[in-house]
Design an enzyme around this catalytic site. Structure first.
Site, PDB file in Angstrom:
ATOM      1  N   HIS A 101       0.848  -1.197   0.000  1.00 44.54           N
ATOM      2  CA  HIS A 101       0.000   0.000   0.000  1.00 44.54           C
ATOM      3  C   HIS A 101       0.876   1.236   0.000  1.00 44.54           C
ATOM      4  CE1 HIS A 101       0.670  -1.331   4.152  1.00 44.54           C
ATOM      5  NE2 HIS A 101       0.718  -0.053   4.476  1.00 44.54           N
ATOM      6  N   HIS A 103       0.822   5.141   1.396  1.00 42.96           N
ATOM      7  CA  HIS A 103       0.171   6.166   2.208  1.00 42.96           C
ATOM      8  C   HIS A 103       0.240   7.485   1.436  1.00 42.96           C
ATOM      9  CE1 HIS A 103       0.443   3.955   6.166  1.00 42.96           C
ATOM     10  NE2 HIS A 103       1.399   3.324   5.509  1.00 42.96           N
TER      11      HIS A 103
END
Ligand code: 5GP
Ligand code: ZN
Length: 138
Positions: A101, A103
């Protein structure tokens, strides 16, 4: 491919509800449950990749463009003054969820320092040695 034990696979696939600000066939972008700042978002691929080194190259190439779009939208919608991209790989680097992922963290003038470090020192000989060592491992 999904990993049945992975919470981000379940969130990205819509099995677990999330505050979603964007979705397409490859990604879901959600708001972080423990935000570093107002509007902190996470870009999740819908397929499972443990980290950046495991990420499919086509997905990787789309992810950065999407991050730019999300950051630009944050500046427009939240009036933030900038944003950081943070992408942790490995426990030592602070990764806690082992589904790749990115951020996207909005930054506000005068707000807290979120991503910073005290610059260290290194001699030019040391830098040259390190560059050689890492380059040889590519
Ligand atoms: P990492 O430390 O792996 O780079 O980041 C994981 C992030 O996921 C953390 O910022 C954490 O707050 C967020 N997070 C963990 N579980 C959930 C969840 O169930 N929902 C959402 N929206 N965020 C989560
Ligand atoms: Zn996953």
């Amino acid at each position: 491919m999904k990993d049945e034990t992975c919470i981000f696979c379940k969130i990205a696939g819509g099995e677990i509800p999330s505050a979603t600000l964007y979705e397409d066939e490859t990604f879901r972008v959600i708001l972080d449950l423990g935000p570093a700042s107002r509007g902190h978002a996470l870009i999740l691929p819908k397929d499972h990749y443990a980290d950046l080194c495991a990420l499919d190259e086509q997905v990787a190439s789309k992810a950065l463009g999407l991050a730019a779009r999300i950051g630009a939208a944050m500046k427009k919608a939240l009036k933030c003054d900038g944003f950081n991209l943070v992408q942790n790989n490995g426990t030592a680097a602070g990764q806690t969820v082992f589904h790749f992922h990115i951020h996207v963290i909005p930054r506000y003038e005068g707000g807290p320092q979120i991503v910073s470090w005290e610059p260290g020192t290194a001699s030019s000989e040391e830098l040259a040695r390190l560059a050689e060592e890492i380059g040889a491992a590519l």
